[in-house]
Design a protein around this motif. Structure first.
Motif, PDB file in Angstrom:
ATOM      1  N   GLU A  80     -54.684  46.278  39.028  1.00  0.00           N
ATOM      2  CA  GLU A  80     -53.357  46.533  38.488  1.00  0.00           C
ATOM      3  C   GLU A  80     -53.156  48.009  38.155  1.00  0.00           C
ATOM      4  O   GLU A  80     -52.126  48.593  38.482  1.00  0.00           O
ATOM      5  N   SER A  81     -54.132  48.630  37.509  1.00  0.00           N
ATOM      6  CA  SER A  81     -53.935  50.016  37.092  1.00  0.00           C
ATOM      7  C   SER A  81     -53.984  50.942  38.308  1.00  0.00           C
ATOM      8  O   SER A  81     -53.267  51.936  38.362  1.00  0.00           O
ATOM      9  N   ALA A  84     -50.564  50.720  39.812  1.00  0.00           N
ATOM     10  CA  ALA A  84     -49.575  51.438  38.998  1.00  0.00           C
ATOM     11  C   ALA A  84     -49.693  52.947  39.230  1.00  0.00           C
ATOM     12  O   ALA A  84     -48.693  53.649  39.339  1.00  0.00           O
ATOM     13  N   ARG A  85     -50.926  53.438  39.332  1.00  0.00           N
ATOM     14  CA  ARG A  85     -51.131  54.882  39.574  1.00  0.00           C
ATOM     15  C   ARG A  85     -50.549  55.297  40.917  1.00  0.00           C
ATOM     16  O   ARG A  85     -49.890  56.323  41.043  1.00  0.00           O
ATOM     17  N   ARG A  87     -48.229  53.887  42.581  1.00  0.00           N
ATOM     18  CA  ARG A  87     -46.772  53.783  42.544  1.00  0.00           C
ATOM     19  C   ARG A  87     -46.159  55.009  41.871  1.00  0.00           C
ATOM     20  O   ARG A  87     -45.174  55.565  42.355  1.00  0.00           O
ATOM     21  N   ARG A  88     -46.768  55.438  40.759  1.00  0.00           N
ATOM     22  CA  ARG A  88     -46.267  56.633  40.069  1.00  0.00           C
ATOM     23  C   ARG A  88     -46.356  57.849  40.981  1.00  0.00           C
ATOM     24  O   ARG A  88     -45.440  58.647  41.077  1.00  0.00           O
TER      25      ARG A  88
ATOM     26  N   SER B   2     -41.857  43.918  41.533  1.00  0.00           N
ATOM     27  CA  SER B   2     -42.793  44.096  40.415  1.00  0.00           C
ATOM     28  C   SER B   2     -43.359  45.505  40.407  1.00  0.00           C
ATOM     29  O   SER B   2     -43.247  46.248  41.372  1.00  0.00           O
ATOM     30  N   ASP B   3     -43.970  45.864  39.296  1.00  0.00           N
ATOM     31  CA  ASP B   3     -44.582  47.189  39.175  1.00  0.00           C
ATOM     32  C   ASP B   3     -45.731  47.374  40.162  1.00  0.00           C
ATOM     33  O   ASP B   3     -46.119  48.486  40.460  1.00  0.00           O
ATOM     34  N   GLN B   4     -46.275  46.283  40.613  1.00  0.00           N
ATOM     35  CA  GLN B   4     -47.460  46.373  41.464  1.00  0.00           C
ATOM     36  C   GLN B   4     -47.110  46.474  42.943  1.00  0.00           C
ATOM     37  O   GLN B   4     -47.977  46.687  43.765  1.00  0.00           O
ATOM     38  N   GLY B 143     -49.640  40.568  38.509  1.00  0.00           N
ATOM     39  CA  GLY B 143     -48.495  40.782  37.646  1.00  0.00           C
ATOM     40  C   GLY B 143     -48.324  39.705  36.584  1.00  0.00           C
ATOM     41  O   GLY B 143     -47.492  39.834  35.708  1.00  0.00           O
TER      42      GLY B 143
END
Lengths: 110, 144
Positions: A80-81, A84-85, A87-88, B2-4, B143
């Motif tokens: 997950e992290s 997220a990285r 994506r940023r 989703s964020d993922q 998620g």
């Protein structure tokens, strides 16, 4: 914590991914029930479970004569992290790309 | 979304040719690739299938980081596919594949960026086609 590569590799197999999904939905399953939706031998199931266990994705619990498997809820945190990285990173890069493209058309370059 | 989810889509007010050039010409790439204030150097950019690319980003303070990969598909001005990994202590880090498509749309170009999270090239080749779908499902699990 197992390296990201190990986790991704474990999840890259459709059967293993389906096992993890099923466990995530059900919480915990007796070992014997894991293979039920799949047309694979008990030996193949056992190999898949070993790979998932080495990747830190599942854990076993023994209660008297029963053996259970469950997903380790924290196991997907590194995935997950990482996502997220990435994506940023790309969102910021695309913001700058957009600005660069705007600068380009102002200068008349196509 | 989703964020993922690693599918990003943008409508950018420029023609596909301009955007393809911004991704593939070293001097244009320098203008946007690195974060604000970073010194970016393009060490290699061999734009052909099998050709390597290598970019180093040096922050104002702190350690420089190098990214590299190999081009897999080069189809100007429509599509670019390349592998992607940071150099880590002890070798290349987790490698993924990035697919960027540029489609002409009213008002400019619809840019779609997808990053596929395979662990190694061998594995990617062994699971061609299934990746995207598999990881969409994974993103849903993650998620939760």
């Amino acid at each position: 914590m197992p390296p990201l590569d190990t986790v991704f590799a474990a999840l890259a197999d459709p059967t293993r991914l389906a096992i993890v999904e099923r466990l995530a939905a059900r919480g915990e399953l007796p070992v014997g029930d894991i293979a039920r939706p799949f047309a694979i031998t008990p030996a193949a199931v056992s190999r898949h479970l070993q790979v998932l266990e080495r990747a830190g994705l599942i854990e076993r619990r023994i209660e008297r004569q029963w053996r259970f498997i469950r997903v380790k809820p924290e196991a997907l945190a590194p995935v997950e992290s990482w996502l997220a990285r990435q994506r940023r990173h790309w969102n910021a890069a695309l913001d700058r790309l957009e600005a660069a493209a705007a600068g380009m058309s102002k200068r008349g370059r196509t | 979304m989703s964020d993922q989810d690693l599918r990003l889509e943008r409508l950018i007010a420029a023609p596909p040719e301009s955007l393809f050039a911004l991704w593939t010409e070293p001097e244009l790439l320098l203008g946007w690739w690195g974060p604000e204030g970073y010194e970016v150097t393009v060490e290699a950019l061999d734009l052909r299938p099998g050709g390597s690319w290598r970019v180093t980003m040096r922050p104002p303070t702190g350690t420089a980081r190098t990214l590299s990969g190999v081009y897999r598909m080069v189809e100007p001005p429509r599509r670019l596919v390349f592998t992607w990994a940071f150099d880590e202590a002890g070798g290349r880090g987790h490698e993924t594949e990035v697919v960027v498509t540029f489609d002409a749309a009213p008002g400019g170009t619809r840019l779609v960026l997808e990053q596929r999270r395979f662990a190694t090239t061998e594995r990617r080749d062994a699971h061609q086609g299934g990746w995207s779908q598999a990881f969409d499902r994974l993103a849903r699990i993650a998620g939760r």
